[in-house]
Scaffold this motif. Structure first.
Motif, PDB file in Angstrom:
ATOM      1  N   ILE A   1       0.655  -1.187   0.138  1.00 24.67           N
ATOM      2  CA  ILE A   1       0.066   0.042  -0.205  1.00 24.67           C
ATOM      3  C   ILE A   1       0.942   1.369   0.270  1.00 24.67           C
ATOM      4  O   ILE A   1       0.380   2.171  -0.461  1.00 24.67           O
ATOM      5  N   HIS A   2       1.870   1.260   0.482  1.00 32.63           N
ATOM      6  CA  HIS A   2       3.061   2.260   0.642  1.00 32.63           C
ATOM      7  C   HIS A   2       3.392   2.657  -0.814  1.00 32.63           C
ATOM      8  O   HIS A   2       3.501   3.713  -1.071  1.00 32.63           O
TER       9      HIS A   2
ATOM     10  N   LEU B   1      13.666   3.881   4.209  1.00 33.56           N
ATOM     11  CA  LEU B   1      13.828   5.110   3.357  1.00 33.56           C
ATOM     12  C   LEU B   1      14.477   5.035   1.909  1.00 33.56           C
ATOM     13  O   LEU B   1      14.111   5.522   1.236  1.00 33.56           O
ATOM     14  N   ALA B   2      15.558   4.267   2.113  1.00 38.77           N
ATOM     15  CA  ALA B   2      16.438   3.898   0.762  1.00 38.77           C
ATOM     16  C   ALA B   2      15.439   3.321  -0.221  1.00 38.77           C
ATOM     17  O   ALA B   2      15.278   3.823  -1.487  1.00 38.77           O
ATOM     18  N   GLN B   3      14.631   2.555   0.183  1.00 43.74           N
ATOM     19  CA  GLN B   3      13.572   1.690  -0.672  1.00 43.74           C
ATOM     20  C   GLN B   3      12.553   2.670  -1.011  1.00 43.74           C
ATOM     21  O   GLN B   3      12.205   2.651  -2.420  1.00 43.74           O
ATOM     22  N   LEU B   4      12.168   3.685  -0.155  1.00 40.39           N
ATOM     23  CA  LEU B   4      10.981   4.694  -0.735  1.00 40.39           C
ATOM     24  C   LEU B   4      11.656   5.477  -1.746  1.00 40.39           C
ATOM     25  O   LEU B   4      10.904   5.998  -2.523  1.00 40.39           O
ATOM     26  N   ILE B   5      12.696   5.745  -1.534  1.00 37.85           N
ATOM     27  CA  ILE B   5      13.415   6.928  -2.412  1.00 37.85           C
ATOM     28  C   ILE B   5      13.554   6.246  -3.690  1.00 37.85           C
ATOM     29  O   ILE B   5      13.173   6.599  -4.774  1.00 37.85           O
ATOM     30  N   MET B   6      14.109   5.100  -3.722  1.00 38.06           N
ATOM     31  CA  MET B   6      13.968   4.384  -5.069  1.00 38.06           C
ATOM     32  C   MET B   6      12.658   3.964  -5.571  1.00 38.06           C
ATOM     33  O   MET B   6      12.807   4.144  -6.931  1.00 38.06           O
ATOM     34  N   ALA B   7      11.578   3.757  -4.921  1.00 38.31           N
ATOM     35  CA  ALA B   7      10.261   3.610  -5.475  1.00 38.31           C
ATOM     36  C   ALA B   7       9.908   4.955  -6.165  1.00 38.31           C
ATOM     37  O   ALA B   7       9.117   4.945  -7.133  1.00 38.31           O
ATOM     38  N   ILE B   8       9.995   6.181  -5.341  1.00 40.99           N
ATOM     39  CA  ILE B   8       9.721   7.264  -5.927  1.00 40.99           C
ATOM     40  C   ILE B   8      10.406   7.883  -7.292  1.00 40.99           C
ATOM     41  O   ILE B   8       9.813   8.191  -8.443  1.00 40.99           O
ATOM     42  N   ILE B   9      11.675   7.130  -7.214  1.00 42.01           N
ATOM     43  CA  ILE B   9      12.397   7.627  -8.591  1.00 42.01           C
ATOM     44  C   ILE B   9      12.165   6.627  -9.557  1.00 42.01           C
ATOM     45  O   ILE B   9      11.799   7.098 -10.618  1.00 42.01           O
ATOM     46  N   THR B  10      11.624   5.361  -9.161  1.00 38.76           N
ATOM     47  CA  THR B  10      11.158   4.463 -10.321  1.00 38.76           C
ATOM     48  C   THR B  10       9.937   5.031 -10.886  1.00 38.76           C
ATOM     49  O   THR B  10       9.585   5.059 -12.226  1.00 38.76           O
ATOM     50  N   ILE B  11       9.015   5.581  -9.972  1.00 40.35           N
ATOM     51  CA  ILE B  11       7.628   5.738 -10.571  1.00 40.35           C
ATOM     52  C   ILE B  11       7.782   7.045 -11.649  1.00 40.35           C
ATOM     53  O   ILE B  11       7.101   7.160 -12.534  1.00 40.35           O
ATOM     54  N   ASN B  12       8.660   7.948 -10.908  1.00 45.43           N
ATOM     55  CA  ASN B  12       8.812   9.106 -11.807  1.00 45.43           C
ATOM     56  C   ASN B  12       9.384   8.773 -13.369  1.00 45.43           C
ATOM     57  O   ASN B  12       9.106   9.306 -14.381  1.00 45.43           O
ATOM     58  N   ALA B  13      10.411   7.773 -13.192  1.00 43.56           N
ATOM     59  CA  ALA B  13      10.708   7.285 -14.465  1.00 43.56           C
ATOM     60  C   ALA B  13       9.728   6.862 -15.500  1.00 43.56           C
ATOM     61  O   ALA B  13       9.636   6.923 -16.441  1.00 43.56           O
TER      62      ALA B  13
ATOM     63  N   LEU C   1       6.974  12.975   0.976  1.00 46.65           N
ATOM     64  CA  LEU C   1       8.663  12.497   0.439  1.00 46.65           C
ATOM     65  C   LEU C   1       8.408  12.517  -0.908  1.00 46.65           C
ATOM     66  O   LEU C   1       9.122  12.813  -1.691  1.00 46.65           O
ATOM     67  N   THR C   2       7.250  11.990  -1.208  1.00 47.63           N
ATOM     68  CA  THR C   2       6.795  11.543  -2.944  1.00 47.63           C
ATOM     69  C   THR C   2       6.882  12.855  -3.566  1.00 47.63           C
ATOM     70  O   THR C   2       7.288  13.403  -4.563  1.00 47.63           O
ATOM     71  N   GLU C   3       6.193  13.807  -3.194  1.00 42.92           N
ATOM     72  CA  GLU C   3       5.938  15.054  -3.467  1.00 42.92           C
ATOM     73  C   GLU C   3       7.295  15.987  -3.617  1.00 42.92           C
ATOM     74  O   GLU C   3       7.494  16.591  -4.588  1.00 42.92           O
ATOM     75  N   SER C   4       8.007  15.926  -2.528  1.00 48.71           N
ATOM     76  CA  SER C   4       9.276  16.579  -2.469  1.00 48.71           C
ATOM     77  C   SER C   4      10.114  16.165  -3.805  1.00 48.71           C
ATOM     78  O   SER C   4      10.834  16.724  -4.358  1.00 48.71           O
ATOM     79  N   ILE C   5      10.326  14.929  -3.782  1.00 46.00           N
ATOM     80  CA  ILE C   5      11.486  14.373  -4.647  1.00 46.00           C
ATOM     81  C   ILE C   5      10.674  14.324  -6.120  1.00 46.00           C
ATOM     82  O   ILE C   5      11.496  14.831  -7.079  1.00 46.00           O
ATOM     83  N   THR C   6       9.444  14.276  -6.463  1.00 44.52           N
ATOM     84  CA  THR C   6       8.981  14.246  -7.699  1.00 44.52           C
ATOM     85  C   THR C   6       8.933  16.035  -8.239  1.00 44.52           C
ATOM     86  O   THR C   6       9.284  16.190  -9.244  1.00 44.52           O
TER      87      THR C   6
END
Length: 146
Positions: A33-34, A120-132, A91-96
């Motif tokens: 869900i995250h 946190l590292a996994q969250l950041i990677m997930a955010i980067i991946t969906i942005n890609a 975090l998603t909004e900030s990185i996006t």
């Protein structure tokens, strides 16, 4: 006539690279869900209807309610999300939107305190991946799912 590049024909290995990123995330300790919350939020910010509908469908299959899915658009004012979920959405909004927000050290510190380094590292990677994925889908004009 659509003149967009057909990446699957011209450079199919690109999808292999993206698939490896997804396999990493599937093997991570991130809650499903995250992952869906951050994927939906980033896709909404980026205007990627293909990814937005895909991940909303996945979230529904996990039992996510329409009320919470609708509330992602105004998450800071919603009472439907936990502290952790709001932190993930922030975090998603900030990185996006990093080109607007810059590095938000206090947000990263809070996320590190709440989730720990690994999560946190996994969250950041997930955010980067969906942005890609969003940028890929928009660039090649993937059609929204029915």
């Amino acid at each position: 006539m659509d003149k967009r590049i057909k990446l699957d024909q011209v450079a199919p290995e690109i999808f292999g690279v993206m698939a490896r990123m997804e396999r990493y995330l599937e093997q991570s300790s991130l809650s499903p869900i995250h992952k869906d919350l951050l994927r939906i939020h980033a896709s909404h910010i980026n205007g990627c209807s293909f990814c937005l509908e895909l991940h909303k469908g996945q979230a529904r299959k996990l039992g996510e309610t329409e009320e919470r899915l609708d509330a992602i658009a105004f998450w800071p004012d919603s009472t439907l999300f936990s502290k952790e979920e709001k932190l993930i959405l922030s975090l998603t909004e900030s990185i996006t939107l990093i080109h607007h927000t810059g590095e938000r050290e206090e947000l990263l510190k809070e996320a590190r305190d709440v989730f720990g380094d690994q999560y946190l590292a996994q969250l950041i990677m997930a955010i980067i991946t969906i942005n890609a994925w969003n940028r890929l889908a928009i660039s090649v004009h993937l059609e929204p799912l029915p």
